[in-house]
Write a protein that holds these residues in place. Sequence first.
Motif, PDB file in Angstrom:
ATOM      1  N   ALA A  15     -17.556  92.568  30.550  1.00 39.14           N
ATOM      2  CA  ALA A  15     -16.708  93.765  30.652  1.00 39.14           C
ATOM      3  C   ALA A  15     -17.553  95.029  30.554  1.00 39.14           C
ATOM      4  CB  ALA A  15     -15.634  93.750  29.572  1.00 39.14           C
ATOM      5  N   ALA A  16     -18.550  95.010  29.682  1.00 39.13           N
ATOM      6  CA  ALA A  16     -19.399  96.183  29.499  1.00 39.13           C
ATOM      7  C   ALA A  16     -20.197  96.506  30.756  1.00 39.13           C
ATOM      8  CB  ALA A  16     -20.340  95.967  28.322  1.00 39.13           C
ATOM      9  N   SER A  17     -20.442  95.497  31.593  1.00 39.46           N
ATOM     10  CA  SER A  17     -21.237  95.724  32.800  1.00 39.46           C
ATOM     11  C   SER A  17     -20.385  96.075  34.011  1.00 39.46           C
ATOM     12  CB  SER A  17     -22.086  94.493  33.099  1.00 39.46           C
ATOM     13  OG  SER A  17     -21.264  93.406  33.464  1.00 39.46           O
ATOM     14  N   ARG A  18     -19.070  96.106  33.853  1.00 34.01           N
ATOM     15  CA  ARG A  18     -18.175  96.408  34.971  1.00 34.01           C
ATOM     16  C   ARG A  18     -17.634  97.828  34.851  1.00 34.01           C
ATOM     17  NH1 ARG A  18     -15.277  90.858  33.897  1.00 34.01           N
ATOM     18  NH2 ARG A  18     -16.565  89.476  35.163  1.00 34.01           N
ATOM     19  N   PRO A  19     -17.329  98.458  35.990  1.00 32.91           N
ATOM     20  CA  PRO A  19     -16.729  99.795  35.944  1.00 32.91           C
ATOM     21  C   PRO A  19     -15.424  99.782  35.151  1.00 32.91           C
ATOM     22  CG  PRO A  19     -17.413  99.255  38.176  1.00 32.91           C
ATOM     23  CD  PRO A  19     -17.574  98.010  37.352  1.00 32.91           C
ATOM     24  N   GLY A  20     -15.260 100.753  34.301  1.00 32.41           N
ATOM     25  CA  GLY A  20     -14.046 100.862  33.504  1.00 32.41           C
ATOM     26  C   GLY A  20     -13.935  99.812  32.420  1.00 32.41           C
ATOM     27  N   ASN A  21     -15.028  99.095  32.133  1.00 30.24           N
ATOM     28  CA  ASN A  21     -15.049  98.025  31.126  1.00 30.24           C
ATOM     29  C   ASN A  21     -13.992  96.964  31.395  1.00 30.24           C
ATOM     30  OD1 ASN A  21     -17.153  99.370  29.855  1.00 30.24           O
ATOM     31  ND2 ASN A  21     -15.786 100.481  28.510  1.00 30.24           N
ATOM     32  N   LEU A  22     -13.781  96.636  32.646  1.00 32.92           N
ATOM     33  CA  LEU A  22     -12.794  95.653  33.075  1.00 32.92           C
ATOM     34  C   LEU A  22     -13.217  94.254  32.631  1.00 32.92           C
ATOM     35  CD1 LEU A  22     -10.157  95.484  34.742  1.00 32.92           C
ATOM     36  CD2 LEU A  22     -11.595  95.008  36.723  1.00 32.92           C
ATOM     37  N   ALA A  23     -12.364  93.563  31.883  1.00 34.92           N
ATOM     38  CA  ALA A  23     -12.688  92.236  31.345  1.00 34.92           C
ATOM     39  C   ALA A  23     -12.313  91.105  32.288  1.00 34.92           C
ATOM     40  CB  ALA A  23     -11.992  92.036  30.002  1.00 34.92           C
ATOM     41  N   ASP A  52      -2.006  98.474  32.656  1.00 44.15           N
ATOM     42  CA  ASP A  52      -1.493  98.283  34.013  1.00 44.15           C
ATOM     43  C   ASP A  52      -2.665  98.166  34.979  1.00 44.15           C
ATOM     44  OD1 ASP A  52       1.175  98.363  33.290  1.00 44.15           O
ATOM     45  OD2 ASP A  52       1.328 100.529  33.547  1.00 44.15           O
ATOM     46  N   ALA A  53      -2.589  97.187  35.865  1.00 39.38           N
ATOM     47  CA  ALA A  53      -3.636  96.982  36.859  1.00 39.38           C
ATOM     48  C   ALA A  53      -3.443  97.950  38.016  1.00 39.38           C
ATOM     49  CB  ALA A  53      -3.606  95.548  37.366  1.00 39.38           C
ATOM     50  N   ASN A  54      -4.541  98.450  38.533  1.00 42.29           N
ATOM     51  CA  ASN A  54      -4.507  99.303  39.707  1.00 42.29           C
ATOM     52  C   ASN A  54      -4.627  98.391  40.931  1.00 42.29           C
ATOM     53  OD1 ASN A  54      -4.921 101.074  41.813  1.00 42.29           O
ATOM     54  ND2 ASN A  54      -6.233 102.442  40.598  1.00 42.29           N
ATOM     55  N   LEU A  55      -3.509  98.087  41.544  1.00 41.86           N
ATOM     56  CA  LEU A  55      -3.494  97.159  42.670  1.00 41.86           C
ATOM     57  C   LEU A  55      -4.146  97.757  43.911  1.00 41.86           C
ATOM     58  CD1 LEU A  55       0.066  95.628  42.172  1.00 41.86           C
ATOM     59  CD2 LEU A  55      -2.144  94.735  41.415  1.00 41.86           C
ATOM     60  N   ARG A  56      -4.216  99.069  43.996  1.00 49.41           N
ATOM     61  CA  ARG A  56      -4.890  99.710  45.135  1.00 49.41           C
ATOM     62  C   ARG A  56      -6.388  99.438  45.117  1.00 49.41           C
ATOM     63  NH1 ARG A  56      -1.760 105.464  45.220  1.00 49.41           N
ATOM     64  NH2 ARG A  56       0.179 104.650  46.088  1.00 49.41           N
ATOM     65  N   ARG A  57      -6.937  99.284  43.932  1.00 46.70           N
ATOM     66  CA  ARG A  57      -8.362  98.972  43.808  1.00 46.70           C
ATOM     67  C   ARG A  57      -8.596  97.474  43.690  1.00 46.70           C
ATOM     68  NH1 ARG A  57     -11.072 102.408  39.266  1.00 46.70           N
ATOM     69  NH2 ARG A  57      -9.033 102.397  38.319  1.00 46.70           N
ATOM     70  N   ASN A  58      -7.546  96.700  43.910  1.00 48.77           N
ATOM     71  CA  ASN A  58      -7.628  95.232  43.846  1.00 48.77           C
ATOM     72  C   ASN A  58      -8.187  94.729  42.517  1.00 48.77           C
ATOM     73  OD1 ASN A  58      -6.571  94.879  46.437  1.00 48.77           O
ATOM     74  ND2 ASN A  58      -8.599  95.162  47.357  1.00 48.77           N
ATOM     75  N   GLU A  59      -7.775  95.358  41.427  1.00 48.56           N
ATOM     76  CA  GLU A  59      -8.198  94.877  40.114  1.00 48.56           C
ATOM     77  C   GLU A  59      -7.567  93.514  39.859  1.00 48.56           C
ATOM     78  OE1 GLU A  59      -8.981  98.953  37.591  1.00 48.56           O
ATOM     79  OE2 GLU A  59      -7.091  97.920  37.309  1.00 48.56           O
TER      80      GLU A  59
END
Length: 189
Positions: A15-23, A52-59
Amino acid sequence: MPKITDTQSIILTRAASRPGNLAMPLPDGLAGAAAKMAVAKMIERGWLEEVDANLRRNEPLWRETGDGHGTTLIATNAGLEAIGIDPVVASTVSNVRKAAPAEKAAGVAADDTPGLKLASIRQGTKQALLIEMLQRPGGVSIQEIVNELGWLPHTARGVISGALKKKLGLAITSEKHSERGTVYKLDVA
């Protein structure tokens, strides 16, 4: 502080290595009840947060909410601190990564953008000490690194070339000095 398991450490490190700390996505092999249990404990301890997931960014989704929306997981500052990562450094690296696509769109060549692969360096490690040494105003010579860190000269050169320049994308310069030999320096921008 509760002891962190290997699985929790992997989730937070990624998560720390992804944008926005996405796990999300979770590690391979972690699914079903085991995933729910691991995530529930991490949310309970304040290490992860469901947003909430940002579906536009395909999270990637953690779960669907049933109204056409879904949630995803992000690592919190407490989660990053639990694995020894400074949240400020992690967010700085995340912001650099977000800026990289904009630079490419503006005509900056891909080779000009450093390829960051890790979010940060744990404080107190030899690698972190080496980075601090490289940031000194006069730089640091191989002999000074050997004396302070107890490494052999080829190890010091290998860490500078491989781990710092190639893997972390740090812009380290070197100059030959008659008294000190080759001096390496990392300019603080």
